[in-house]
Design a protein around this motif. Structure first.
Motif, PDB file in Angstrom:
ATOM      1  N   ASP A   1      43.394  10.084  36.554  1.00 13.26           N
ATOM      2  CA  ASP A   1      43.695  10.177  37.980  1.00 13.26           C
ATOM      3  C   ASP A   1      42.737   9.252  38.717  1.00 13.26           C
ATOM      4  OD1 ASP A   1      43.717  11.011  40.766  1.00 13.26           O
ATOM      5  OD2 ASP A   1      44.820  12.798  40.100  1.00 13.26           O
ATOM      6  N   PHE A   2      43.264   8.204  39.343  1.00 10.62           N
ATOM      7  CA  PHE A   2      42.379   7.204  39.941  1.00 10.62           C
ATOM      8  C   PHE A   2      41.620   7.735  41.154  1.00 10.62           C
ATOM      9  CE2 PHE A   2      46.507   6.154  42.030  1.00 10.62           C
ATOM     10  CZ  PHE A   2      46.140   6.242  43.364  1.00 10.62           C
ATOM     11  N   LYS A   3      42.069   8.855  41.714  1.00 11.17           N
ATOM     12  CA  LYS A   3      41.318   9.446  42.825  1.00 11.17           C
ATOM     13  C   LYS A   3      40.201  10.364  42.347  1.00 11.17           C
ATOM     14  CE  LYS A   3      44.805   9.216  46.496  1.00 11.17           C
ATOM     15  NZ  LYS A   3      45.588   9.991  47.496  1.00 11.17           N
ATOM     16  N   GLU A   4      40.313  10.851  41.131  1.00  8.04           N
ATOM     17  CA  GLU A   4      39.305  11.757  40.584  1.00  8.04           C
ATOM     18  C   GLU A   4      38.317  11.051  39.659  1.00  8.04           C
ATOM     19  OE1 GLU A   4      41.353  14.958  38.707  1.00  8.04           O
ATOM     20  OE2 GLU A   4      42.254  15.708  40.581  1.00  8.04           O
ATOM     21  N   SER A   5      38.746   9.974  39.038  1.00  7.49           N
ATOM     22  CA  SER A   5      37.882   9.268  38.095  1.00  7.49           C
ATOM     23  C   SER A   5      36.705   8.613  38.805  1.00  7.49           C
ATOM     24  CB  SER A   5      38.692   8.198  37.356  1.00  7.49           C
ATOM     25  OG  SER A   5      37.847   7.402  36.534  1.00  7.49           O
ATOM     26  N   LYS A   6      35.543   8.747  38.208  1.00  5.99           N
ATOM     27  CA  LYS A   6      34.351   8.088  38.749  1.00  5.99           C
ATOM     28  C   LYS A   6      34.230   6.655  38.232  1.00  5.99           C
ATOM     29  CE  LYS A   6      31.554  12.262  39.477  1.00  5.99           C
ATOM     30  NZ  LYS A   6      32.657  13.202  39.293  1.00  5.99           N
ATOM     31  N   ASP A   7      34.882   6.355  37.108  1.00  8.16           N
ATOM     32  CA  ASP A   7      34.806   5.024  36.510  1.00  8.16           C
ATOM     33  C   ASP A   7      36.029   4.815  35.622  1.00  8.16           C
ATOM     34  OD1 ASP A   7      34.236   2.688  35.109  1.00  8.16           O
ATOM     35  OD2 ASP A   7      32.091   3.114  35.005  1.00  8.16           O
ATOM     36  N   ILE A   8      37.075   4.211  36.185  1.00  9.80           N
ATOM     37  CA  ILE A   8      38.328   4.034  35.447  1.00  9.80           C
ATOM     38  C   ILE A   8      38.126   3.161  34.213  1.00  9.80           C
ATOM     39  CG2 ILE A   8      40.608   2.935  35.559  1.00  9.80           C
ATOM     40  CD1 ILE A   8      40.814   3.954  38.434  1.00  9.80           C
ATOM     41  N   VAL A   9      37.321   2.114  34.349  1.00  8.80           N
ATOM     42  CA  VAL A   9      37.077   1.219  33.214  1.00  8.80           C
ATOM     43  C   VAL A   9      36.438   1.989  32.059  1.00  8.80           C
ATOM     44  CG1 VAL A   9      35.807  -0.802  32.421  1.00  8.80           C
ATOM     45  CG2 VAL A   9      36.930  -0.833  34.659  1.00  8.80           C
ATOM     46  N   ALA A  10      35.442   2.792  32.373  1.00 10.31           N
ATOM     47  CA  ALA A  10      34.776   3.589  31.337  1.00 10.31           C
ATOM     48  C   ALA A  10      35.732   4.606  30.722  1.00 10.31           C
ATOM     49  CB  ALA A  10      33.560   4.297  31.929  1.00 10.31           C
ATOM     50  N   ASP A  11      36.593   5.201  31.543  1.00  9.67           N
ATOM     51  CA  ASP A  11      37.547   6.194  31.032  1.00  9.67           C
ATOM     52  C   ASP A  11      38.535   5.560  30.062  1.00  9.67           C
ATOM     53  OD1 ASP A  11      36.350   8.173  32.509  1.00  9.67           O
ATOM     54  OD2 ASP A  11      37.797   8.097  34.156  1.00  9.67           O
ATOM     55  N   VAL A  12      39.012   4.353  30.370  1.00  6.63           N
ATOM     56  CA  VAL A  12      39.941   3.664  29.466  1.00  6.63           C
ATOM     57  C   VAL A  12      39.236   3.319  28.155  1.00  6.63           C
ATOM     58  CG1 VAL A  12      41.298   1.570  29.098  1.00  6.63           C
ATOM     59  CG2 VAL A  12      41.417   2.759  31.294  1.00  6.63           C
ATOM     60  N   LYS A  13      38.034   2.804  28.258  1.00  3.50           N
ATOM     61  CA  LYS A  13      37.312   2.438  27.039  1.00  3.50           C
ATOM     62  C   LYS A  13      37.022   3.663  26.171  1.00  3.50           C
ATOM     63  CE  LYS A  13      35.326  -1.937  28.490  1.00  3.50           C
ATOM     64  NZ  LYS A  13      34.109  -2.764  28.634  1.00  3.50           N
ATOM     65  N   LYS A  14      36.712   4.782  26.819  1.00  3.58           N
ATOM     66  CA  LYS A  14      36.473   6.016  26.055  1.00  3.58           C
ATOM     67  C   LYS A  14      37.736   6.427  25.312  1.00  3.58           C
ATOM     68  CE  LYS A  14      35.142  10.870  26.613  1.00  3.58           C
ATOM     69  NZ  LYS A  14      34.757  11.920  27.586  1.00  3.58           N
ATOM     70  N   ALA A  15      38.889   6.316  25.973  1.00  2.00           N
ATOM     71  CA  ALA A  15      40.157   6.724  25.358  1.00  2.00           C
ATOM     72  C   ALA A  15      40.551   5.816  24.195  1.00  2.00           C
ATOM     73  CB  ALA A  15      41.266   6.731  26.412  1.00  2.00           C
ATOM     74  N   THR A  16      39.985   4.614  24.154  1.00  2.00           N
ATOM     75  CA  THR A  16      40.337   3.642  23.111  1.00  2.00           C
ATOM     76  C   THR A  16      39.220   3.457  22.097  1.00  2.00           C
ATOM     77  OG1 THR A  16      39.549   1.823  24.495  1.00  2.00           O
ATOM     78  CG2 THR A  16      41.879   2.406  24.674  1.00  2.00           C
ATOM     79  N   GLY A  17      38.305   4.409  22.058  1.00  2.00           N
ATOM     80  CA  GLY A  17      37.219   4.329  21.091  1.00  2.00           C
ATOM     81  C   GLY A  17      36.164   3.306  21.437  1.00  2.00           C
ATOM     82  N   GLY A  18      36.108   2.908  22.704  1.00  2.00           N
ATOM     83  CA  GLY A  18      35.076   1.996  23.165  1.00  2.00           C
ATOM     84  C   GLY A  18      35.472   0.538  23.213  1.00  2.00           C
ATOM     85  N   LYS A  19      36.580   0.170  22.595  1.00  2.00           N
ATOM     86  CA  LYS A  19      36.961  -1.239  22.503  1.00  2.00           C
ATOM     87  C   LYS A  19      37.748  -1.740  23.707  1.00  2.00           C
ATOM     88  CE  LYS A  19      36.938  -3.669  19.248  1.00  2.00           C
ATOM     89  NZ  LYS A  19      36.073  -4.824  18.907  1.00  2.00           N
ATOM     90  N   GLY A  20      38.492  -0.837  24.359  1.00  2.00           N
ATOM     91  CA  GLY A  20      39.384  -1.253  25.427  1.00  2.00           C
ATOM     92  C   GLY A  20      40.820  -1.342  24.938  1.00  2.00           C
ATOM     93  N   ALA A  21      41.749  -1.494  25.871  1.00  2.00           N
ATOM     94  CA  ALA A  21      43.167  -1.491  25.541  1.00  2.00           C
ATOM     95  C   ALA A  21      43.642  -2.862  25.066  1.00  2.00           C
ATOM     96  CB  ALA A  21      43.984  -1.054  26.752  1.00  2.00           C
ATOM     97  N   HIS A  22      44.746  -2.848  24.315  1.00  2.00           N
ATOM     98  CA  HIS A  22      45.344  -4.101  23.831  1.00  2.00           C
ATOM     99  C   HIS A  22      46.173  -4.794  24.907  1.00  2.00           C
ATOM    100  CE1 HIS A  22      44.605  -1.702  20.150  1.00  2.00           C
ATOM    101  NE2 HIS A  22      44.430  -2.873  19.563  1.00  2.00           N
ATOM    102  N   SER A  23      46.647  -4.006  25.877  1.00  2.00           N
ATOM    103  CA  SER A  23      47.459  -4.581  26.945  1.00  2.00           C
ATOM    104  C   SER A  23      47.456  -3.649  28.145  1.00  2.00           C
ATOM    105  CB  SER A  23      48.905  -4.807  26.470  1.00  2.00           C
ATOM    106  OG  SER A  23      49.691  -5.393  27.496  1.00  2.00           O
ATOM    107  N   ALA A  24      47.744  -4.215  29.296  1.00  2.00           N
ATOM    108  CA  ALA A  24      47.999  -3.429  30.506  1.00  2.00           C
ATOM    109  C   ALA A  24      49.238  -4.005  31.173  1.00  2.00           C
ATOM    110  CB  ALA A  24      46.808  -3.480  31.458  1.00  2.00           C
ATOM    111  N   VAL A  25      50.146  -3.116  31.549  1.00  2.00           N
ATOM    112  CA  VAL A  25      51.312  -3.513  32.335  1.00  2.00           C
ATOM    113  C   VAL A  25      51.110  -2.910  33.719  1.00  2.00           C
ATOM    114  CG1 VAL A  25      53.812  -3.328  32.602  1.00  2.00           C
ATOM    115  CG2 VAL A  25      52.830  -3.646  30.332  1.00  2.00           C
ATOM    116  N   VAL A  26      50.698  -3.746  34.652  1.00  2.00           N
ATOM    117  CA  VAL A  26      50.333  -3.256  35.982  1.00  2.00           C
ATOM    118  C   VAL A  26      51.596  -3.151  36.827  1.00  2.00           C
ATOM    119  CG1 VAL A  26      48.897  -3.593  38.016  1.00  2.00           C
ATOM    120  CG2 VAL A  26      48.062  -4.324  35.769  1.00  2.00           C
ATOM    121  N   THR A  27      52.057  -1.909  37.039  1.00  2.00           N
ATOM    122  CA  THR A  27      53.270  -1.692  37.827  1.00  2.00           C
ATOM    123  C   THR A  27      52.947  -1.330  39.269  1.00  2.00           C
ATOM    124  OG1 THR A  27      53.407   0.668  37.264  1.00  2.00           O
ATOM    125  CG2 THR A  27      54.468  -0.894  35.764  1.00  2.00           C
ATOM    126  N   SER A  28      51.701  -1.031  39.560  1.00  2.00           N
ATOM    127  CA  SER A  28      51.337  -0.657  40.928  1.00  2.00           C
ATOM    128  C   SER A  28      51.243  -1.898  41.810  1.00  2.00           C
ATOM    129  CB  SER A  28      49.995   0.086  40.946  1.00  2.00           C
ATOM    130  OG  SER A  28      48.963  -0.741  40.472  1.00  2.00           O
TER     131      SER A  28
END
Length: 357
Positions: free
Chosen positions: A229-256
């Motif tokens: 939730d981008f309104k609740e997250s204190k650090d979206i970048v850190a949250d994504v990296k945590k979800a991917t084991g620290g490496k980051g995502a392979h792709s992003a499709v920005v629909t916003s």
């Protein structure tokens, strides 16, 4: 070739740039004798509503729409007339077809020949440079309307014709493989909730970014592995990296349609990843470090709607039930309220106008 065609119809029209929406019940219907070769007249059943329609009405894009403008570019209906001297038409009278953002292209230039019909210099755009689908009858082009699979609900099919094909193509060219992580900012919206499903259909692990409990429940029910939730997250970048084991995502499709979604994506992507730019903020720019874009081998690809083949593929998956459109039907007179909801980020899934009433 035609069926009985009335003289007037109901439409939603923007009379001038940035103007208010007006519902007209006496708008002229193009008659069969007035159709040009290659044109067809479609009696509409349903039209989806897209953020692009809002931009056209507000006149806040660098590209300018014609006025007066009948918006809309996600339409499904039945062909009731075809222009005289139309040779080798790929569709026939009585056939149910869809109208996309790309209404027509030359099919002969380099872009068209290479499958980038949407980039044709002679492209006609539904609800932007030619009148669109917020009407009971629409003039379109036999070469570019899309046959709707038999048995597939018209209301659901409408949203696939822009939102669906747009995210389908972006994911198709996102350079991802089964098991890769893909981030979808705006995941609970009209494009985003379809992107979640097309990504899952390709075996991708979806990280959904949006806000609100309703959108959270929707994207989780569709198979998103991680919710941020981008309104609740204190650090979206850190949250994504945590979800991917620290490496980051392979792709992003920005629909916003937010420039912030692009800036963050460049920071949470791993080396060798691909940013698919889809959402269209009116005046925003994309700022990327040239050094780190090169050093980390990041690809940035603009993905603009889709071609005729993309549309057929996206529809086929949805018709088989692999992808389900979550939509609410409304009367066309509610268009202004729908635009207000879009502006405030209050619309989850898709709005479809019932044009049979």
């Amino acid at each position: 070739m035609s069926q009985n065609i009335p003289k007037v119809q109901k439409v939603a029209v923007v009379p001038k740039a940035g103007g208010t929406i007006e519902i007209k019940n006496d708008w002229p219907v193009t008659q069969q004798k007035d159709l040009k070769p290659g044109e067809c007249l479609i009696k509409m059943e349903a039209s989806g509503c897209c953020h692009t329609d809002l931009h056209a009405a507000l006149d806040d894009w660098p590209l300018k729409a014609k006025t007066p403008l009948i918006g809309g570019h996600e339409g499904v209906g039945t062909i009731v007339a075809i222009g005289d001297h139309t040779d080798n038409s790929p569709v026939k009278l009585g056939e149910r077809v869809g109208i996309k953002w790309l209404a027509d292209s030359c099919l002969n230039c380099e872009d068209c020949r290479k499958g980038r019909e949407q980039n044709c210099d002679h492209a006609k755009l539904s609800g932007f440079t030619v009148d669109g689908t917020f009407a009971e009858y629409v003039v379109s082009f036999v070469r570019h309307v899309t046959p709707i699979p038999e048995g597939f609900d018209s209301n659901a099919a409408a949203s696939i014709l822009c939102a669906g094909v747009t995210v389908y193509r972006a994911i198709k060219y996102s350079r991802t493989e089964q098991g890769d992580f893909i981030v979808i900012p705006g995941a609970g919206g009209g494009l985003g909730h379809l992107a979640v499903q097309y990504a899952r259909a390709r075996g991708l692990r979806v990280i959904a970014i949006d806000t609100g409990d309703h959108k959270k429940k929707l994207v989780q029910s569709l198979g998103a592995e991680t919710w941020i939730d981008f309104k609740e997250s204190k650090d979206i970048v850190a949250d994504v990296k945590k979800a991917t084991g620290g490496k980051g995502a392979h792709s992003a499709v920005v629909t916003s349609a937010s420039s912030g979604g692009y800036t963050q994506a460049l920071e949470y992507l791993r080396a060798g990843a691909t940013l698919m730019a889809v959402g269209l903020p009116g005046e925003a720019t994309l700022n990327a470090s040239i050094f780190f874009t090169v050093f980390r081998s990041i690809s940035i690809i603009g993905s603009y709607v889709g071609n005729r083949q993309d549309a057929r593929e996206a529809l086929e998956l949805a018709a088989r039930g692999v992808v389900k459109v979550h939509f609410e039907t409304r009367d066309l007179k509610e268009l202004k309220n729908t635009y207000d909801g879009m502006s405030n980020g209050k619309v989850a899934g898709r709005i479809v106008f019932d044009l049979t009433k």
